[in-house]
Design an enzyme around this catalytic site. Structure first.
Site, short mmCIF file in Angstrom:
data_model
loop_
_atom_site.label_atom_id
_atom_site.label_comp_id
_atom_site.label_asym_id
_atom_site.label_seq_id
_atom_site.Cartn_x
_atom_site.Cartn_y
_atom_site.Cartn_z
N LYS A 75 -1.71 -30.58 20.56
CA LYS A 75 -1.90 -31.89 19.84
C LYS A 75 -1.36 -32.17 18.30
O LYS A 75 -1.66 -31.06 17.83
CB LYS A 75 -3.56 -32.20 19.93
CG LYS A 75 -3.81 -33.51 19.24
CD LYS A 75 -4.09 -34.51 20.74
CE LYS A 75 -4.25 -35.93 19.83
NZ LYS A 75 -3.03 -36.67 19.77
N LYS A 99 -6.92 -27.07 12.69
CA LYS A 99 -7.78 -28.28 12.34
C LYS A 99 -8.70 -28.63 13.60
O LYS A 99 -9.76 -28.99 13.57
CB LYS A 99 -6.81 -29.57 12.06
CG LYS A 99 -7.45 -30.82 11.53
CD LYS A 99 -6.49 -31.75 11.38
CE LYS A 99 -5.39 -31.65 10.56
NZ LYS A 99 -4.48 -32.72 10.25
N LYS A 111 3.30 -30.37 16.70
CA LYS A 111 3.84 -31.18 15.76
C LYS A 111 5.12 -31.83 15.98
O LYS A 111 5.79 -30.97 16.65
CB LYS A 111 3.96 -30.85 14.25
CG LYS A 111 3.74 -31.80 13.23
CD LYS A 111 2.06 -32.44 13.09
CE LYS A 111 2.38 -33.56 12.10
NZ LYS A 111 0.87 -34.04 11.77
N THR A 195 -8.54 -41.44 10.28
CA THR A 195 -8.47 -40.57 9.31
C THR A 195 -9.14 -40.58 8.08
O THR A 195 -9.46 -39.89 7.46
CB THR A 195 -6.88 -40.09 9.17
OG1 THR A 195 -6.14 -40.02 10.43
CG2 THR A 195 -6.52 -39.02 8.37
N ASN A 226 -1.35 -45.16 5.48
CA ASN A 226 -2.38 -45.27 6.02
C ASN A 226 -3.57 -44.43 5.43
O ASN A 226 -4.59 -45.17 5.46
CB ASN A 226 -1.91 -44.70 7.60
CG ASN A 226 -3.05 -44.65 8.56
OD1 ASN A 226 -4.10 -43.87 8.36
ND2 ASN A 226 -3.42 -45.67 9.32
N SER A 354 -8.72 -39.45 18.01
CA SER A 354 -7.37 -39.29 19.11
C SER A 354 -8.24 -38.49 20.40
O SER A 354 -7.88 -39.09 21.44
CB SER A 354 -6.36 -38.51 18.35
OG SER A 354 -5.62 -39.10 17.91
P1 NAD Z 1 2.13 -43.24 5.43
O1 NAD Z 1 3.62 -43.02 5.82
O2 NAD Z 1 1.35 -44.12 6.30
O3 NAD Z 1 1.96 -43.18 3.85
C1 NAD Z 1 2.50 -42.15 3.11
C2 NAD Z 1 2.32 -42.65 1.70
O4 NAD Z 1 2.62 -41.57 0.66
C3 NAD Z 1 3.34 -43.77 1.32
O5 NAD Z 1 2.76 -44.59 0.45
C4 NAD Z 1 4.57 -43.12 0.64
O6 NAD Z 1 4.94 -44.05 -0.33
C5 NAD Z 1 3.57 -41.97 -0.18
N1 NAD Z 1 4.43 -41.09 -0.86
C6 NAD Z 1 5.53 -40.29 0.08
N2 NAD Z 1 5.92 -39.46 -1.16
C7 NAD Z 1 5.05 -39.53 -2.22
C8 NAD Z 1 5.18 -39.00 -3.41
N3 NAD Z 1 6.14 -37.85 -3.80
N4 NAD Z 1 4.14 -39.24 -4.25
C9 NAD Z 1 3.38 -40.00 -4.33
N5 NAD Z 1 3.38 -40.92 -2.87
C10 NAD Z 1 4.24 -40.48 -1.89
O7 NAD Z 1 1.67 -41.75 5.93
P2 NAD Z 1 -0.05 -41.18 6.40
O8 NAD Z 1 -0.25 -41.61 7.97
O9 NAD Z 1 -0.83 -41.93 5.30
O10 NAD Z 1 -0.06 -39.79 5.90
C11 NAD Z 1 -0.23 -39.19 4.70
C12 NAD Z 1 -0.67 -38.04 4.74
O11 NAD Z 1 -1.90 -37.72 5.65
C13 NAD Z 1 0.34 -36.94 5.40
O12 NAD Z 1 0.48 -35.60 4.90
C14 NAD Z 1 0.04 -36.92 6.86
O13 NAD Z 1 0.41 -35.72 7.68
C15 NAD Z 1 -1.34 -36.76 6.61
N6 NAD Z 1 -2.36 -37.30 7.86
C16 NAD Z 1 -2.24 -38.30 8.46
C17 NAD Z 1 -2.82 -38.70 9.57
C18 NAD Z 1 -2.68 -40.20 10.32
O14 NAD Z 1 -3.89 -40.28 10.90
N7 NAD Z 1 -1.99 -40.87 9.59
C19 NAD Z 1 -3.69 -37.93 10.05
C20 NAD Z 1 -4.07 -36.63 9.41
C21 NAD Z 1 -3.15 -36.22 8.56
#
Ligand code: NAD
Length: 423
Positions: A75, A99, A111, A195, A226, A354
């Site tokens: 997953k 996790k 992944k 999340t 997000n 999920s």
């Molecule tokens: P997303 O694409 O919606 O948002 C990512 C954000 O990070 C954007 O605003 C982008 O501009 C910003 N960003 C990128 N590089 C950056 C930097 N160097 N400095 C500051 N900001 C920066 O992604 P997301 O889904 O919010 O995921 C963010 C993190 O959370 C990732 O590590 C992802 O693996 C983790 N995550 C997400 C989920 C989920 O359900 N979306 C679940 C578990 C973990």
């Protein structure tokens, strides 16, 4: 992905392996267990040829890493990012195994990724890429085999295209193949915010154990997608002041606090949080050095290096992002008494909901929103407290991250042994 920082050269895959190795040593398990878990069961790398709007073909590189399925089907999300590579994908799949074990959902770890900057593609190009990715990976995916979800730069629409392509290949609807889908395609209410909701519950519990009143606290959030946006929103709803946020284009700071929704609308209009009315521009270094109570990294890996960690004044860091803290950064934070709630616990709300989505797809029976909300809250609070208590019961030096890895590894190693995989 290898990241060069001022003093640390960080390979995310080696970081993930290092965390597993440490847990194996701390639990005094045989090397065989580390041998099993140090690399994925399978890594598929493929060229994905996509017809662009100008009629030319561009070949993108796609990955799916299936790390371990001792506890259930693989997953993990699919990431679209120009910097992803095989090592990063493998690392993220290791994190997923741990996790899911921490959250006690019956999944293993996987992944996926595509090396692409989706902002350079039209909607039609993005759709063709998403469908082609599924065509390439369909043989190894499935509701009982491996179940993807959204991650950085992918969303419910991308999941809808991929699910639809999978159903076409199988010639019947099989919505349980992917989670994070739109509601009408078997999505789960609350998945989009899950999340960050989970991260918020982790922050709330961490604040409790640190005697911090959320309604008097100040927070800074790195990343405004997000996870970052909704984490800021839920914190603000608990009357915590959001004094600093940033994204890949810059940052905004206002000591009086900022309205997360207005910030989001501003970012939607301008493409950045930078320049938000009433705020000052700040760098990432300034964000992490902010005089505040709570830091929420919600962007990418390896952001909190040793140099950054030395400047941290916050009492709590709750990792919305995967792998935001480097190993040396971690040591500095621990030495300085900062409570770090690790990614494999703090952002597990997404995989928990999920799991709820997958269960509902398999049953074809859908639960009301309040039930999902209650179950998510309960699972996050349980997870926070059994990991926090485990960390308190271990030696002084054991961090919450180490406790989370040990807790997960114990479950994994026991199951693998029972299944006859070692010992
Ligand atoms: P997303 O694409 O919606 O948002 C990512 C954000 O990070 C954007 O605003 C982008 O501009 C910003 N960003 C990128 N590089 C950056 C930097 N160097 N400095 C500051 N900001 C920066 O992604 P997301 O889904 O919010 O995921 C963010 C993190 O959370 C990732 O590590 C992802 O693996 C983790 N995550 C997400 C989920 C989920 O359900 N979306 C679940 C578990 C973990």
């Amino acid at each position: 992905m290898e990241t060069q920082t001022t003093k640390e050269k960080v390979n995310t895959y080696q970081v993930a392996q290092g965390r597993v190795k440490r847990a194996v040593e701390q639990l005094d398990l045989p090397d065989d267990v580390y041998e099993w878990l140090k690399s994925p069961d399978r890594l598929v790398e493929c060229g994905i040829p996509v017809e662009m709007d100008n009629g030319k073909i561009r070949v993108f590189t796609g990955y799916r890493s299936q790390h371990n399925n001792a506890l259930g089907p693989y997953k993990g999300g699919i990431r679209f990012h120009p910097d992803v590579d095989a090592d990063e994908t493998k690392a993220l799949s290791i994190w997923m195994t741990f996790k899911c074990a921490v959250a006690r959902v019956p999944f293993g770890g996987g992944k996926g990724a595509v090396k692409v900057n989706p902002r350079e593609l039209s909607m039609k190009e993005l759709e063709r890429l998403s469908r082609k990715y599924m065509q390439a990976m369909a043989p190894i995916l499935g509701p009982e085999k491996d179940i993807p979800a959204p991650d950085v730069n992918t969303n419910a629409q991308v999941m809808a295209w991929m699910t639809d392509e999978y159903c076409k290949i199988k010639q019947h609807n099989d919505f349980g193949v992917i989670t994070g889908k739109p509601l009408d395609m078997g999505g789960c209410v609350g998945r989009e915010t899950a999340t960050a909701k989970g991260t918020f519950y982790a922050i709330r519990e961490a604040a409790r154990v640190k005697n911090i009143a959320l309604n008097e606290a100040q927070a800074a959030v790195q990343g405004y997608g997000n996870v970052g946006y909704y984490a800021a929103l839920f914190l603000n709803q608990a009357e915590c002041k959001i004094i600093a946020v940033n994204d890949s284009t810059g940052g905004a700071y206002n000591p009086n606090g900022m309205d997360p929704t207005a910030l989001k609308e501003y970012k939607n209009e301008t493409g950045s949080v930078k320049g938000f009315p009433g705020s000052d521009n700040i760098t990432t270094e300034e964000l992490y050095a902010m005089d505040c109570d709570i830091l929420v990294p919600a962007a990418l890996e390896n952001q909190i290096t040793a140099d950054i960690a030395r400047t941290v004044k916050a009492k709590i860091i709750v990792e919305g992002a995967n792998g935001p803290t480097t190993p040396v950064g971690d040591m500095v934070l621990n030495d300085n008494g900062v409570l770090v709630v690790p990614d494999i616990l703090a952002n597990s709300g997404g995989v928990i909901v999920s799991y709820f989505e997958w269960v509902q797809n398999n049953y074809n029976y859908y639960w009301p929103e309040a039930q999902i909300e209650d179950r998510l809250q309960q699972k996050m609070m349980d997870a926070f407290h059994y990991i926090y208590d485990y960390h308190c019961d271990c030696s002084d030096k054991t961090t919450m991250r180490e406790a989370a890895f040990m807790y997960a590894l114990k479950r994994l190693a026991d199951t693998m042994k029972t299944r006859g995989w070692w010992g």
